[in-house]
Design a protein around this motif. Structure first.
Motif, PDB file in Angstrom:
ATOM      1  N   ASP A 124      31.531  41.550  44.500  1.00  0.00           N
ATOM      2  CA  ASP A 124      32.962  41.561  44.237  1.00  0.00           C
ATOM      3  C   ASP A 124      33.207  42.014  42.803  1.00  0.00           C
ATOM      4  OD1 ASP A 124      35.756  40.990  44.583  1.00  0.00           O
ATOM      5  OD2 ASP A 124      35.443  39.147  43.438  1.00  0.00           O
ATOM      6  N   GLY A 125      34.122  42.953  42.642  1.00  0.00           N
ATOM      7  CA  GLY A 125      34.400  43.502  41.322  1.00  0.00           C
ATOM      8  C   GLY A 125      33.758  44.848  41.086  1.00  0.00           C
ATOM      9  N   SER A 126      32.915  45.279  42.036  1.00  0.00           N
ATOM     10  CA  SER A 126      32.275  46.585  41.883  1.00  0.00           C
ATOM     11  C   SER A 126      33.056  47.692  42.575  1.00  0.00           C
ATOM     12  CB  SER A 126      30.842  46.544  42.427  1.00  0.00           C
ATOM     13  OG  SER A 126      30.831  46.273  43.824  1.00  0.00           O
ATOM     14  N   ASN A 127      33.892  47.348  43.565  1.00  0.00           N
ATOM     15  CA  ASN A 127      34.682  48.351  44.281  1.00  0.00           C
ATOM     16  C   ASN A 127      35.920  47.692  44.892  1.00  0.00           C
ATOM     17  OD1 ASN A 127      35.495  50.740  45.495  1.00  0.00           O
ATOM     18  ND2 ASN A 127      34.226  50.412  47.310  1.00  0.00           N
ATOM     19  N   PRO A 128      37.101  47.966  44.311  1.00  0.00           N
ATOM     20  CA  PRO A 128      37.321  48.743  43.091  1.00  0.00           C
ATOM     21  C   PRO A 128      36.776  48.011  41.868  1.00  0.00           C
ATOM     22  CG  PRO A 128      39.348  47.706  43.785  1.00  0.00           C
ATOM     23  CD  PRO A 128      38.363  47.462  44.881  1.00  0.00           C
ATOM     24  N   PHE A 129      36.443  48.784  40.849  1.00  0.00           N
ATOM     25  CA  PHE A 129      35.779  48.217  39.685  1.00  0.00           C
ATOM     26  C   PHE A 129      36.721  47.295  38.923  1.00  0.00           C
ATOM     27  CE2 PHE A 129      33.187  48.048  35.904  1.00  0.00           C
ATOM     28  CZ  PHE A 129      31.913  48.160  36.430  1.00  0.00           C
ATOM     29  N   SER A 130      36.182  46.184  38.427  1.00  0.00           N
ATOM     30  CA  SER A 130      36.992  45.223  37.685  1.00  0.00           C
ATOM     31  C   SER A 130      36.095  44.412  36.769  1.00  0.00           C
ATOM     32  CB  SER A 130      37.736  44.286  38.645  1.00  0.00           C
ATOM     33  OG  SER A 130      38.315  43.196  37.943  1.00  0.00           O
ATOM     34  N   PHE A 131      36.261  44.571  35.472  1.00  0.00           N
ATOM     35  CA  PHE A 131      35.507  43.763  34.513  1.00  0.00           C
ATOM     36  C   PHE A 131      35.820  42.283  34.696  1.00  0.00           C
ATOM     37  CE2 PHE A 131      35.292  41.490  30.479  1.00  0.00           C
ATOM     38  CZ  PHE A 131      34.008  41.790  30.038  1.00  0.00           C
ATOM     39  N   VAL A 132      37.084  41.976  34.953  1.00  0.00           N
ATOM     40  CA  VAL A 132      37.510  40.580  35.074  1.00  0.00           C
ATOM     41  C   VAL A 132      36.838  39.905  36.266  1.00  0.00           C
ATOM     42  CG1 VAL A 132      39.498  39.064  35.403  1.00  0.00           C
ATOM     43  CG2 VAL A 132      39.694  41.080  33.939  1.00  0.00           C
ATOM     44  N   ARG A 133      36.706  40.600  37.372  1.00  0.00           N
ATOM     45  CA  ARG A 133      36.112  40.017  38.573  1.00  0.00           C
ATOM     46  C   ARG A 133      34.585  40.100  38.568  1.00  0.00           C
ATOM     47  NH1 ARG A 133      40.040  39.609  42.776  1.00  0.00           N
ATOM     48  NH2 ARG A 133      38.397  39.644  44.352  1.00  0.00           N
ATOM     49  N   LEU A 134      34.048  41.144  37.949  1.00  0.00           N
ATOM     50  CA  LEU A 134      32.607  41.375  37.998  1.00  0.00           C
ATOM     51  C   LEU A 134      31.853  40.635  36.901  1.00  0.00           C
ATOM     52  CD1 LEU A 134      30.341  43.077  39.434  1.00  0.00           C
ATOM     53  CD2 LEU A 134      30.710  44.793  37.652  1.00  0.00           C
ATOM     54  N   VAL A 135      32.322  40.742  35.656  1.00  0.00           N
ATOM     55  CA  VAL A 135      31.561  40.250  34.505  1.00  0.00           C
ATOM     56  C   VAL A 135      32.079  38.922  33.957  1.00  0.00           C
ATOM     57  CG1 VAL A 135      30.764  40.823  32.174  1.00  0.00           C
ATOM     58  CG2 VAL A 135      30.993  42.624  33.896  1.00  0.00           C
ATOM     59  N   GLN A 136      33.402  38.755  33.913  1.00  0.00           N
ATOM     60  CA  GLN A 136      33.958  37.571  33.261  1.00  0.00           C
ATOM     61  C   GLN A 136      33.460  36.246  33.848  1.00  0.00           C
ATOM     62  OE1 GLN A 136      35.942  37.910  30.416  1.00  0.00           O
ATOM     63  NE2 GLN A 136      35.417  35.738  30.227  1.00  0.00           N
TER      64      GLN A 136
END
Length: 216
Positions: free
Chosen positions: A79-91
């Protein structure tokens, strides 16, 4: 990818495909640096980046291993890789392992607070400039120019070229990331260290909402 380097998969129609060669740990070794699209019913064959594109491929006596089986199906990533999202992927990784200790010790602030002219979070603003791939282009990952020449150098870009990679292990104050958590951070580094994944509704993306781009 098979042991002989061949691959065979069913591609989604009208979706941009971006190719990277990964090592056994899932880190990008080389990136194609351009996108590819397919139309309904279209078949696409890649001969290699440095092969003469106006010639037919040289026939070999062996059939590539990937063509000896049905095409693979592309599986979605985290989750957060497609569509890309720093908030969902890394935070989520930063919140779980970094924010509390960093704030207590007065270290680099990695909180997910939205601030600044571009609607980025504080964590992204503090990480991307010095540790991100796209922003830190003078680390030798590109052969020339502020934002690259025509290619990347194998093993010298993305997560492999980022100083952040050295902080993702127990040597950094006993940090223990799961394989998924480590993949979340290195995927961000290998995919140009972006914040937004669409041109639409940046405010919603900064809040962590999933925004599907109208142009994909």
């Amino acid at each position: 990818m098979e042991s002989d380097g061949s691959a065979y998969f069913e591609a989604p129609v009208g979706k941009e495909l971006y190719f990277q060669a990964l090592d056994p740990n899932g880190l990008a070794v080389q990136s194609m640096r351009s996108g590819t699209y397919l139309h309904p019913g279209e078949r696409l064959t890649c001969l290699g980046c440095h092969e003469p594109k106006h010639r037919a491929p040289t026939r070999t006596p062996e059939v590539p291993l990937a063509l000896q089986r049905p095409p693979s199906r592309i599986e979605p990533d985290l989750d957060g890789s497609n569509p890309f999202s720093f908030v969902r992927l890394v935070q989520p990784v930063l919140d779980r392992h970094c924010v509390g200790c960093h704030q207590k010790e007065g270290a680099l602030d990695l909180a997910g607070v939205i601030e600044g002219d571009y609607g980025w979070t504080r964590a992204y603003r503090n990480l991307a400039g010095e540790y991100g791939f796209y922003f830190h282009v003078r680390n030798g990952s590109f052969p020339d120019g502020d934002h690259g020449g025509g290619r990347t150098l194998p093993g010298r870009f993305g997560a492999r070229a980022s100083k952040l990679l050295g902080y993702l292990n127990a040597n950094h104050y006993g940090v223990h990331l799961s394989p998924e958590e480590s993949h979340r951070v290195t995927l961000w580094l290998d995919c140009n260290s972006e914040f937004y994944g669409a041109y639409e509704d940046p405010e919603a993306q900064a809040r962590g909402e999933r925004v599907i781009p109208s142009l994909d």
